[in-house]
Design a protein around this motif. Structure first.
Motif, short mmCIF file in Angstrom:
data_model
loop_
_atom_site.label_atom_id
_atom_site.label_comp_id
_atom_site.label_asym_id
_atom_site.label_seq_id
_atom_site.Cartn_x
_atom_site.Cartn_y
_atom_site.Cartn_z
N TYR A 145 0.63 -1.11 -0.24
CA TYR A 145 -0.19 -0.15 -0.25
C TYR A 145 0.77 1.19 0.14
O TYR A 145 1.99 1.00 0.60
CB TYR A 145 -1.08 0.23 1.36
CG TYR A 145 -2.17 -0.98 1.10
CD1 TYR A 145 -3.34 -1.19 0.71
CD2 TYR A 145 -1.73 -2.34 1.63
CE1 TYR A 145 -4.05 -2.16 0.72
CE2 TYR A 145 -2.47 -2.89 1.88
CZ TYR A 145 -3.18 -3.45 1.12
OH TYR A 145 -4.96 -4.51 1.36
N LEU A 146 0.76 1.88 -0.57
CA LEU A 146 1.67 3.77 -1.13
C LEU A 146 1.11 4.44 -0.90
O LEU A 146 1.04 5.66 0.22
CB LEU A 146 1.93 3.89 -2.20
CG LEU A 146 3.10 2.38 -2.86
CD1 LEU A 146 3.27 2.84 -4.70
CD2 LEU A 146 4.37 2.63 -2.26
N ILE A 147 -0.45 4.83 -0.99
CA ILE A 147 -1.80 5.83 -0.21
C ILE A 147 -2.86 4.98 -0.21
O ILE A 147 -3.67 5.21 -0.85
CB ILE A 147 -1.48 6.77 -1.60
CG1 ILE A 147 -0.14 7.45 -1.91
CG2 ILE A 147 -2.17 8.40 -1.50
CD1 ILE A 147 -0.44 8.44 -3.55
N GLY A 148 -2.48 4.71 1.03
CA GLY A 148 -3.90 4.38 1.34
C GLY A 148 -4.61 2.54 0.48
O GLY A 148 -4.20 2.18 -0.56
N ASN A 149 -5.35 2.72 0.48
CA ASN A 149 -6.35 1.86 -0.44
C ASN A 149 -6.54 2.46 -1.99
O ASN A 149 -6.77 1.01 -2.95
CB ASN A 149 -7.53 1.19 -0.26
CG ASN A 149 -7.88 -0.04 1.22
OD1 ASN A 149 -6.92 -0.18 0.86
ND2 ASN A 149 -8.89 1.01 2.01
N TRP A 150 -6.04 3.48 -2.56
CA TRP A 150 -6.46 4.16 -3.71
C TRP A 150 -4.90 3.92 -4.37
O TRP A 150 -5.42 3.22 -5.68
CB TRP A 150 -6.44 5.50 -3.40
CG TRP A 150 -6.29 6.29 -5.33
CD1 TRP A 150 -7.43 6.46 -4.66
CD2 TRP A 150 -5.17 6.70 -4.67
NE1 TRP A 150 -7.81 7.30 -6.16
CE2 TRP A 150 -5.72 7.83 -6.16
CE3 TRP A 150 -3.94 7.26 -5.16
CZ2 TRP A 150 -4.73 8.07 -7.19
CZ3 TRP A 150 -3.08 7.67 -5.95
CH2 TRP A 150 -4.18 8.54 -7.38
N PHE A 151 -4.15 4.09 -3.81
CA PHE A 151 -2.55 3.13 -4.73
C PHE A 151 -2.09 2.16 -4.28
O PHE A 151 -1.09 2.46 -2.89
CB PHE A 151 -1.77 4.81 -4.70
CG PHE A 151 -0.35 4.36 -5.72
CD1 PHE A 151 -1.03 4.49 -7.49
CD2 PHE A 151 0.10 3.80 -6.09
CE1 PHE A 151 -0.30 4.66 -8.42
CE2 PHE A 151 1.61 3.64 -6.95
CZ PHE A 151 0.92 4.15 -8.06
N ARG A 152 -1.58 1.23 -4.64
CA ARG A 152 -1.46 0.28 -4.12
C ARG A 152 -0.36 -0.89 -5.04
O ARG A 152 -1.39 -0.87 -6.65
CB ARG A 152 -2.22 -0.98 -3.30
CG ARG A 152 -3.31 -1.36 -4.10
CD ARG A 152 -4.12 -1.84 -3.24
NE ARG A 152 -5.47 -2.58 -3.90
CZ ARG A 152 -6.71 -1.97 -3.65
NH1 ARG A 152 -6.76 -0.47 -3.46
NH2 ARG A 152 -8.03 -2.27 -4.37
N PHE A 153 0.54 -2.20 -4.61
CA PHE A 153 0.26 -3.25 -5.81
C PHE A 153 0.37 -4.06 -5.49
O PHE A 153 0.19 -4.82 -4.06
CB PHE A 153 2.38 -2.84 -5.98
CG PHE A 153 2.67 -1.47 -6.38
CD1 PHE A 153 2.67 -1.09 -7.86
CD2 PHE A 153 3.66 -0.62 -5.79
CE1 PHE A 153 3.02 -0.39 -8.59
CE2 PHE A 153 4.46 0.18 -6.26
CZ PHE A 153 4.03 0.93 -7.71
N ARG A 154 -0.03 -5.11 -6.34
CA ARG A 154 -0.61 -6.15 -6.56
C ARG A 154 -0.52 -7.04 -7.65
O ARG A 154 -0.80 -6.65 -8.54
CB ARG A 154 -2.40 -6.19 -6.10
CG ARG A 154 -3.35 -8.12 -5.14
CD ARG A 154 -4.34 -7.13 -4.83
NE ARG A 154 -5.32 -8.10 -6.23
CZ ARG A 154 -6.20 -7.87 -5.52
NH1 ARG A 154 -6.97 -6.96 -5.07
NH2 ARG A 154 -6.67 -7.89 -7.02
#
Length: 77
Positions: A40-49
């Motif tokens: 998680y980079l910016i909350g749930n808004w920007f993440r790597f999966r």
């Protein structure tokens, strides 16, 4: 003529650098995210999966990616 060779060398170097960086980042992400981890980079808004796309862009052409490869090779040559 020399400037043309310099430009071609610059373009080839740029392409090679981007290709190497692309592969390094893909390898890193495969290793870091392989166990189902989510970064998680910016909350749930920007993440790597880690997800896999069985087709080409936006899962178009599933099972027919060889066609896209042929088009790419045609443009490169």
């Amino acid at each position: 003529d020399r400037s043309k060779k310099s430009f071609v060398a610059f373009i080839l170097t740029t392409i090679a650098t981007i290709a190497i960086l692309d592969q390094l980042i893909k390898t890193l992400m495969l290793n870091v995210l392989a166990d189902g981890n989510i970064i998680y980079l910016i909350g749930n808004w920007f993440r790597f999966r880690l997800l896999f796309n069985s087709g080409a862009a936006f899962s178009l052409g599933e099972g027919h990616t060889w066609i896209f490869t042929c088009f790419q090779l045609a443009f490169v040559t």
